[in-house]
Design an enzyme around this catalytic site. Structure first.
Site, PDB file in Angstrom:
ATOM      1  N   LYS A 116       0.832  -1.216   0.000  1.00  0.00           N
ATOM      2  CA  LYS A 116       0.000   0.000   0.000  1.00  0.00           C
ATOM      3  C   LYS A 116       0.859   1.257   0.000  1.00  0.00           C
ATOM      4  O   LYS A 116       0.453   2.286  -0.544  1.00  0.00           O
ATOM      5  CB  LYS A 116      -0.963  -0.017   1.184  1.00  0.00           C
ATOM      6  CG  LYS A 116      -2.099  -1.001   0.985  1.00  0.00           C
ATOM      7  CD  LYS A 116      -3.258  -0.732   1.916  1.00  0.00           C
ATOM      8  CE  LYS A 116      -4.398  -1.704   1.663  1.00  0.00           C
ATOM      9  NZ  LYS A 116      -5.435  -1.646   2.688  1.00  0.00           N
ATOM     10  N   LYS A 198      -3.871 -10.869  -7.238  1.00  0.00           N
ATOM     11  CA  LYS A 198      -5.203 -11.096  -6.664  1.00  0.00           C
ATOM     12  C   LYS A 198      -6.240 -10.092  -7.191  1.00  0.00           C
ATOM     13  O   LYS A 198      -5.894  -8.940  -7.488  1.00  0.00           O
ATOM     14  CB  LYS A 198      -5.126 -11.093  -5.132  1.00  0.00           C
ATOM     15  CG  LYS A 198      -5.347  -9.777  -4.504  1.00  0.00           C
ATOM     16  CD  LYS A 198      -5.543  -9.819  -3.004  1.00  0.00           C
ATOM     17  CE  LYS A 198      -5.661  -8.362  -2.603  1.00  0.00           C
ATOM     18  NZ  LYS A 198      -5.936  -8.027  -1.280  1.00  0.00           N
ATOM     19  N   LYS A 201     -10.767  -5.196  -4.817  1.00  0.00           N
ATOM     20  CA  LYS A 201     -11.930  -4.316  -4.971  1.00  0.00           C
ATOM     21  C   LYS A 201     -11.548  -2.859  -5.137  1.00  0.00           C
ATOM     22  O   LYS A 201     -12.365  -2.044  -5.524  1.00  0.00           O
ATOM     23  CB  LYS A 201     -12.909  -4.508  -3.814  1.00  0.00           C
ATOM     24  CG  LYS A 201     -12.423  -4.032  -2.447  1.00  0.00           C
ATOM     25  CD  LYS A 201     -13.604  -3.965  -1.488  1.00  0.00           C
ATOM     26  CE  LYS A 201     -13.361  -4.489  -0.087  1.00  0.00           C
ATOM     27  NZ  LYS A 201     -12.229  -3.993   0.644  1.00  0.00           N
TER      28      LYS A 201
HETATM   29  P1  TYM Z   1     -10.744  -6.377   2.821  1.00  0.00           P
HETATM   30  O1  TYM Z   1     -11.830  -5.394   2.993  1.00  0.00           O
HETATM   31  O2  TYM Z   1      -9.605  -6.022   1.931  1.00  0.00           O
HETATM   32  O3  TYM Z   1     -11.309  -7.736   2.280  1.00  0.00           O
HETATM   33  C1  TYM Z   1     -12.381  -8.389   2.922  1.00  0.00           C
HETATM   34  C2  TYM Z   1     -12.185  -9.885   2.864  1.00  0.00           C
HETATM   35  O4  TYM Z   1     -12.088 -10.350   1.513  1.00  0.00           O
HETATM   36  C3  TYM Z   1     -10.934 -11.175   1.370  1.00  0.00           C
HETATM   37  N1  TYM Z   1     -10.416 -11.003  -0.001  1.00  0.00           N
HETATM   38  C4  TYM Z   1     -10.215 -12.011  -0.861  1.00  0.00           C
HETATM   39  N2  TYM Z   1     -10.402 -13.328  -0.747  1.00  0.00           N
HETATM   40  C5  TYM Z   1     -10.099 -14.098  -1.834  1.00  0.00           C
HETATM   41  N3  TYM Z   1      -9.646 -13.591  -3.008  1.00  0.00           N
HETATM   42  C6  TYM Z   1      -9.435 -12.277  -3.159  1.00  0.00           C
HETATM   43  N4  TYM Z   1      -8.994 -11.799  -4.316  1.00  0.00           N
HETATM   44  C7  TYM Z   1      -9.725 -11.409  -2.057  1.00  0.00           C
HETATM   45  N5  TYM Z   1      -9.661 -10.061  -1.861  1.00  0.00           N
HETATM   46  C8  TYM Z   1     -10.074  -9.842  -0.598  1.00  0.00           C
HETATM   47  C9  TYM Z   1      -9.962 -10.659   2.425  1.00  0.00           C
HETATM   48  O5  TYM Z   1      -8.997 -11.624   2.752  1.00  0.00           O
HETATM   49  C10 TYM Z   1     -10.901 -10.338   3.572  1.00  0.00           C
HETATM   50  O6  TYM Z   1     -11.177 -11.492   4.332  1.00  0.00           O
HETATM   51  N6  TYM Z   1      -8.097  -5.800   6.971  1.00  0.00           N
HETATM   52  C11 TYM Z   1      -9.272  -6.432   6.429  1.00  0.00           C
HETATM   53  C12 TYM Z   1     -10.567  -6.016   7.104  1.00  0.00           C
HETATM   54  C13 TYM Z   1     -10.572  -6.182   8.584  1.00  0.00           C
HETATM   55  C14 TYM Z   1     -10.660  -7.411   9.285  1.00  0.00           C
HETATM   56  C15 TYM Z   1     -10.688  -7.044  10.668  1.00  0.00           C
HETATM   57  C16 TYM Z   1     -10.760  -8.750   8.874  1.00  0.00           C
HETATM   58  C17 TYM Z   1     -10.533  -5.181   9.498  1.00  0.00           C
HETATM   59  N7  TYM Z   1     -10.613  -5.692  10.765  1.00  0.00           N
HETATM   60  C18 TYM Z   1     -10.792  -8.046  11.654  1.00  0.00           C
HETATM   61  C19 TYM Z   1     -10.843  -9.714   9.889  1.00  0.00           C
HETATM   62  C20 TYM Z   1     -10.854  -9.362  11.259  1.00  0.00           C
HETATM   63  C21 TYM Z   1      -9.380  -6.053   4.976  1.00  0.00           C
HETATM   64  O7  TYM Z   1      -8.874  -5.044   4.544  1.00  0.00           O
HETATM   65  O8  TYM Z   1     -10.187  -6.831   4.234  1.00  0.00           O
END
Ligand code: TYM
Length: 334
Positions: A116, A198, A201
């Protein structure tokens, strides 16, 4: 299982960008599948989202859209706690305390921070650096047993466990040490145009690379049709065929099969027919979600009530842990 002995699941998603098929297959779908067997708490991580510059009105809208989507995929606000992270001030408070138990060296090793920082090199703020500490606070406040996430969050989960263990070693058993739940299939969905990276979004440069959950269904069909493959015309799950393997993975995750099963199912198919079948499976899964989403979006007072109730229920649990932590570190408690 009795209510007493039920384990706690916690996970969250940032309201940045538009939710993608990767988010669904890596996380949301598993939340839905696990929701009846655990006490589930899911949040919209809008405090994490501001580590990257956001337009305020747009962030507010996306935050609401995401809670609506959580319900549309099948999470149940009566049984699961669904809330906005920014509504529960305990997250910021615990995050500060845990910052004092986290080393710069540990945070420096985080690959997501490095990525990032490269992407947003005009705004490498300290929130971006301490992002994993806020995430640890999210998880630890709810005495979480299991955290269902995609592969890209593995390192953040590990640092969360390390911080919790360090704190517990000093003060006794304050935090439960959480386990990750990273699905065997679907944990890392790759881009359709660039299947070695990957699907993300927050991508803005190439829309064809990403399937968004709220994309028009025909557009989804076309994106899959246009996805990058190779010149072999052979359906095989293999590292040297990233495009085809990604489609097999998507198909497997959507239908509950392994990519190897999917490979057998499509043996002898040409790429055109194979892509059509993958598109149909994805559309079948997404269509009811989109219909429900549309219906829910029109029900303003219902969504308002979910947000309010979720904040109350989450605050109640989070504040119990926070109070314990404050006492342990020596803050006066009344
Ligand atoms: P975030 O918002 O980027 O993504 C949400 C969830 O989607 C999964 N993900 C994917 N899984 C498979 N293939 C992909 N291409 C892909 N892109 C995203 C991510 O692994 C995630 O599970 N830091 C976290 C949000 C967060 C969080 C937490 C998660 C904040 N506090 C506490 C768990 C527990 C994040 O940015 O996810």
């Amino acid at each position: 299982m009795s209510e007493e002995s039920r384990k706690v699941i916690y996970s969250a998603m940032q309201p940045s960008g538009h939710p993608s098929l990767g988010n669904y297959l890596g996380a949301l779908k598993n939340w839905k599948d696990l929701k009846n067997d655990f006490d589930c708490i899911f949040s919209i991580a809008n405090m994490h989202a501001i580590t990257v510059r956001q337009d305020s009105a747009n962030l507010r809208k996306k935050t609401r859209d995401l809670i609506t989507l959580f319900i549309a995929i099948g999470l149940d606000p009566e049984k699961n706690i669904i809330y906005y992270q920014s509504d529960v001030s305990a997250h910021a408070e615990l995050s500060w305390i845990l910052n004092c138990f986290t080393y710069m060296g540990e945070l420096n090793r985080m690959t997501q921070f490095k990525e990032k920082s490269l992407k947003h090199n005009e705004n490498i703020n300290s929130g971006l650096f301490t992002y994993p500490v806020l995430m640890a606070a999210d998880i630890l406040l709810y005495q979480t047993d299991v955290v269902p996430v995609g592969e890209d969050q593995r390192q953040h989960l590990e640092i969360c466990r390390d911080i919790a263990e360090r704190f517990n070693n000093i003060y006794g058993e304050v935090f439960k040490i959480p386990e990750g739940y990273i699905p065997k299939v679907g944990a890392k969905i790759m881009g359709l145009q660039n299947p070695t990276k990957k699907m993300s979004k927050s991508e803005s440069d190439n829309d064809n690379n990403v399937i968004y959950l709220l994309d028009d269904l025909n557009l989804i069909r076309n994106k899959i049709k246009r996805s990058v493959t190779d010149s072999e015309n052979e359906i095989r799950f293999s590292e040297d065929k990233p495009g085809i393997s990604n489609l097999l993975n998507i198909y497997g995750a959507v239908t509950g099969k392994t990519p190897q099963d999917a490979e057998r199912e499509f043996s002898g198919y040409g790429y055109g027919k194979f892509k059509e079948a993958v598109a149909e499976a994805v559309i079948n899964e997404i269509k009811p979600i989109q219909e429900k989403y549309k219906e829910l979006s029109a029900d303003k007072s219902y969504i308002d009530s979910v947000i309010k109730n979720g904040a109350e229920k989450a605050s109640y649990i989070a504040n119990k842990t926070l109070k314990k932590v404050k006492k342990k570190v020596g803050f006066p408690i009344f």
